[in-house]
Each structure stands twice: as C-alpha cells, then as structure tokens.
Enzyme design. Sequence first.
Site, PDB file in Angstrom:
ATOM      1  N   GLY A   1       2.102   2.271  -5.738  1.00 55.66           N
ATOM      2  CA  GLY A   1       2.935   1.109  -5.424  1.00 55.66           C
ATOM      3  C   GLY A   1       3.518   0.508  -6.694  1.00 55.66           C
ATOM      4  N   SER A   2       2.752   0.564  -7.782  1.00 52.42           N
ATOM      5  CA  SER A   2       3.247   0.036  -9.063  1.00 52.42           C
ATOM      6  C   SER A   2       4.449   0.846  -9.531  1.00 52.42           C
ATOM      7  CB  SER A   2       2.145   0.116 -10.124  1.00 52.42           C
ATOM      8  OG  SER A   2       1.000  -0.572  -9.687  1.00 52.42           O
TER       9      SER A   2
ATOM     10  N   ASP B   1       1.497  -5.211   0.472  1.00 50.37           N
ATOM     11  CA  ASP B   1       0.415  -5.814   1.267  1.00 50.37           C
ATOM     12  C   ASP B   1       0.866  -6.138   2.684  1.00 50.37           C
ATOM     13  OD1 ASP B   1      -0.894  -5.738  -1.124  1.00 50.37           O
ATOM     14  OD2 ASP B   1      -0.755  -7.883  -1.523  1.00 50.37           O
TER      15      ASP B   1
ATOM     16  N   SER C   1       2.548   0.472  -1.035  1.00 51.20           N
ATOM     17  CA  SER C   1       1.447   1.144  -1.746  1.00 51.20           C
ATOM     18  C   SER C   1       0.561   1.885  -0.758  1.00 51.20           C
ATOM     19  CB  SER C   1       0.600   0.105  -2.490  1.00 51.20           C
ATOM     20  OG  SER C   1      -0.637   0.674  -2.885  1.00 51.20           O
TER      21      SER C   1
ATOM     22  N   HIS D   1      -5.059  -0.283   1.084  1.00 56.20           N
ATOM     23  CA  HIS D   1      -3.868  -0.720   1.824  1.00 56.20           C
ATOM     24  C   HIS D   1      -3.859  -0.195   3.264  1.00 56.20           C
ATOM     25  CE1 HIS D   1      -1.683  -2.620  -1.630  1.00 56.20           C
ATOM     26  NE2 HIS D   1      -2.724  -2.060  -2.212  1.00 56.20           N
TER      27      HIS D   1
ATOM     28  N   ASN E   1       8.006  10.422 -15.164  1.00 58.84           N
ATOM     29  CA  ASN E   1       7.515  11.348 -14.144  1.00 58.84           C
ATOM     30  C   ASN E   1       6.476  10.619 -13.300  1.00 58.84           C
ATOM     31  OD1 ASN E   1       6.453  13.227 -12.503  1.00 58.84           O
ATOM     32  ND2 ASN E   1       5.799  14.634 -14.104  1.00 58.84           N
TER      33      ASN E   1
HETATM   34  C1  LIG Z   1       1.446  -6.858  -3.866  1.00 57.87           C
HETATM   35  C2  LIG Z   1       1.114  -5.592  -4.603  1.00 57.87           C
HETATM   36  N1  LIG Z   1       2.085  -4.979  -5.302  1.00 57.87           N
HETATM   37  C3  LIG Z   1       1.844  -3.836  -5.965  1.00 57.87           C
HETATM   38  C4  LIG Z   1       0.602  -3.245  -5.951  1.00 57.87           C
HETATM   39  C5  LIG Z   1       0.362  -1.967  -6.714  1.00 57.87           C
HETATM   40  O1  LIG Z   1       0.076  -0.884  -5.880  1.00 57.87           O
HETATM   41  P1  LIG Z   1      -0.712   0.404  -6.476  1.00 57.87           P
HETATM   42  O2  LIG Z   1      -2.152   0.019  -6.588  1.00 57.87           O
HETATM   43  O3  LIG Z   1      -0.484   1.475  -5.464  1.00 57.87           O
HETATM   44  O4  LIG Z   1      -0.119   0.704  -7.790  1.00 57.87           O
HETATM   45  C6  LIG Z   1      -0.435  -3.852  -5.254  1.00 57.87           C
HETATM   46  C7  LIG Z   1      -1.762  -3.224  -5.264  1.00 57.87           C
HETATM   47  O5  LIG Z   1      -2.703  -3.522  -4.627  1.00 57.87           O
HETATM   48  C8  LIG Z   1      -0.178  -5.058  -4.552  1.00 57.87           C
HETATM   49  O6  LIG Z   1      -1.149  -5.663  -3.865  1.00 57.87           O
END
Ligand SMILES: Cc1ncc(COP(=O)(O)O)c(C=O)c1O
Length: 435
Positions: free
Chosen positions: A90-91, A194, A215, A220, A292
Amino acid sequence: MSSVEDQIGIFINNLKNAGYELQDYLPNQNWEPGDQILYSGPYWDNQEPTAAISSLLTGKWLSAGEKVNKFEREFSKRFEFNHSVMVNSGSSANLVMIAALKKYFGWADNDEIIVCACGFPTTINPIMQNGLKPVFVDIDWKDLNWNLDDLENSITEKTVAVFSSPVLGNPYDFDKFQDIINTNNLKYIADNCDSLGSKWRGCYLTKNAVAASCSFYPAHHITTIEGGMVSSNIEEVVQLSRSYAWWGRGCYCVGAQNKLPNGVCGHRFDRWIDGYDKDVDHKYVFGVQGYNLKPADFQGSIGSIQLKKITEIHNVRRSNYDAMSKIFPKIPGCRVVEENEHAETSWFGCPIVYEGKKHKLVKYLESKGVQTRNYFAGNILRHPAYKGLDDPDNYPNASRVLDDVFFIGTSPVITIPMIDYIKKIVDEYIKNELS
Ligand SMILES: Cc1ncc(COP(=O)(O)O)c(C=O)c1O
C-alpha cells in the site's frame, strides 16, 4: 487427469491428516479463553495456498504477469474503477499514485496537498518524496477524522489536492467534503488502504476520487501477504503508476498483452527516442524516473481468491464492530466512535476513546491476551522523522490520540467465542478495577 490445484489440495489434506501442524488461517476453532486474540490476520483457507503453490509450479516468468493482471481486472470491476495496477504494498501504491498524479495534472514542486496530522506515515511521505508540500489538518474529536472546517481554512492558492484516509475505514461527512472539493476546484485522492468496501450514501468512498490506493498487508480487508493497488478511472494515471512501479518504462503492456507482436499501442518497435532515428523497443524506453515495486505473480492468484470473500469479510467486520460497540461503552467514560448515518463502514478496527485512562485498560486487555493497537502514529508531527516540518502543538486533538485512543480488531479472524470472552473480561474489569 485432475488439475494441479486438485492435486495440491489432496497434498495439503494428506499433510493435515498425517498430523503436521499447518497454519490454519480460518478462524481458529480450537481457540480457548486465554489464548491470544489477534487484532487481525489472513482470512484464508486451503484455496489461497493452493492457488499460490499452483502459480509457483506452473508459472513461466513468476514475476507480475497474467495472474496479477487478472486480479487487477477483477479488483477494478468489483470496486467500480476502470483501471488498476497492482504493486508490492500500500505504501508503494501511495508513492507511485502521487508521482503519477503530479505528472498527469502538471503539479509543480511545492504545490500543496492537504492531509490529516493523525494517521499512517506512508500516506504523508509520498507527498514529500514527490517534491510536494503536505499541509496538515487536525482531527475532530467526535469521529477522529480530519476536521472539515480546518480543512477548508487551510486551502491556499497553492493547494492542488486533498489526500483522504478515513480513520479505520469510517467515513466522515462526505457531502460536506465533496462541496469543499467542488467549490475550490481541488482533486480528491483516496488512501483507501483502511476503507476497502466502505460506502457513503450507498457509493464507494472512492467514487469521485481521481485515484485510490489500497493495501493487501495481512491486517487489511483482504491480503496477498504484501501488496497494494492503484486504481483510477483515468487510464493514463494507472499507466503512469505502472511505469513508476516498473523501472519507469514507457511500455504498459501487461500479462497476455505481452504476447501481442507489436504490443497494445501497436508500435512496440518505433522511433521512440528523440535524436535517434532508428526503431527502439518500447519495453526499454524510460518515460519517468521509476522504481521497481512489482508484485510476484502468485500474489495475484491469492488476490483473486480473496476477492471472492470480500462480502463475507465486510459483513463480519460490521457485526464484530457492533459487538465491540456494545461491550466497551459499558465502562464509564469509555466510548466507541460511531458510524455516521449515511455511512456503511467496512471497519478496519473498532476505535475506542477512553480519556486519560486508555493505558490502564490497554495493559489489562493485553494481559488477558487481547491484542490492541494505537490509532497508528497519533500526531505524526511529534515523531522524529517529521521534526521541523510543522509545529505539532498546532494539532492538539491529534496529540491526544496516543493518550486517549486505541483500537481493537473487527477482522473475521475474531470469532463469537472470542467476543464472548472479551465481554467477560471487560465485565470483570468494571467489577474489579472500577468499583
Ligand atoms: C492508511 C494506510 N495507508 C497506507 C498503509 C501502507 O500499507 P502497506 O503496509 O501495505 O505498505 C497503511 C498500512 O497499514 C495504512 O493503514
């Protein structure tokens, strides 16, 4: 001859029957009071490992390919987008989504994006990582989401977009929000990590977003172990996101499209490079400075299975929230954040506010095996990484979160006997600790 999947299913069952202790991800039916209750986790059965192993055994390339592309198409259809690209988290989705939007809309360095002071770091980081400026807004104490009056007051002539991430999936007043967006001609970007499945007036929260991220981390709504998605109705935004996630390359053919002799664009070999008057393979033409951030193909095959369970997951998350919202407010002074009347929240967790007394209750729950979580970072500006960016004292409600707010799981890995146990220990807390 039976399918590879059938044979893998038989193999897994044989292991189980022979007594091997395999991880059984479905709600733990052997759970006993006192065993740990995780706040979330993969809601899997044999199908996900079977699909993953089959993909590993039969795939030719193994990195993002036809399985990932199939999941992208299914995800788009299920959540009403025209286009999606899967990435490795998700990041990463937030990172490439902001990069793509900046390029697509022609935003300049230091243009401003409004974001909540309380939330997850990788909602905020991509704004700065892409040379844009985050402008923070404090939260409203009632629903813990950003205060919409403050949001409106923080708009300047440099504001180009707002990056929304509803607290634990719970929508704020999206009517008022939409008015602010329209009146000020801003772009609405959704961090939907979320909030997958959450609705406002019967529509997904992402309906009017220029792009949305998601994510698939195990906490999740659905999980591909690690993983994320960028979705949009603007094809170019998804193509650009894909480019950023695939080394920056211009070619956006995916899955079976790679078998087309001249690609989807019909010009795979063409004069792609200025000043070089010979044909170049578009697969090695780099349009943006990328990364990547690709997933592996087996993750796509897990995603397709998980997607089939999303309605069930949504319903159980809602009923688990209902159960928690009957248990915790029995503690005097403790409240659960409520759902707005026009919302249908797909609860990531159940937010609990217990002013001044949170730490004692959290300690008690953890000692009884019940996992709790902070509402993420609290005031992000208090953290070392963000020192000097803005004065954290300007966001007093966000600062209260670490003291007064925590959340408890609503995931379907939490079963009715577990909820009965939580009810029992909370009753004991009221009797023994508060009287
Ligand atoms: C609101 C929100 N954005 C972004 C992320 C990042 O997701 P990931 O852990 O898959 O990188 C999270 C992770 O829990 C999140 O709660």
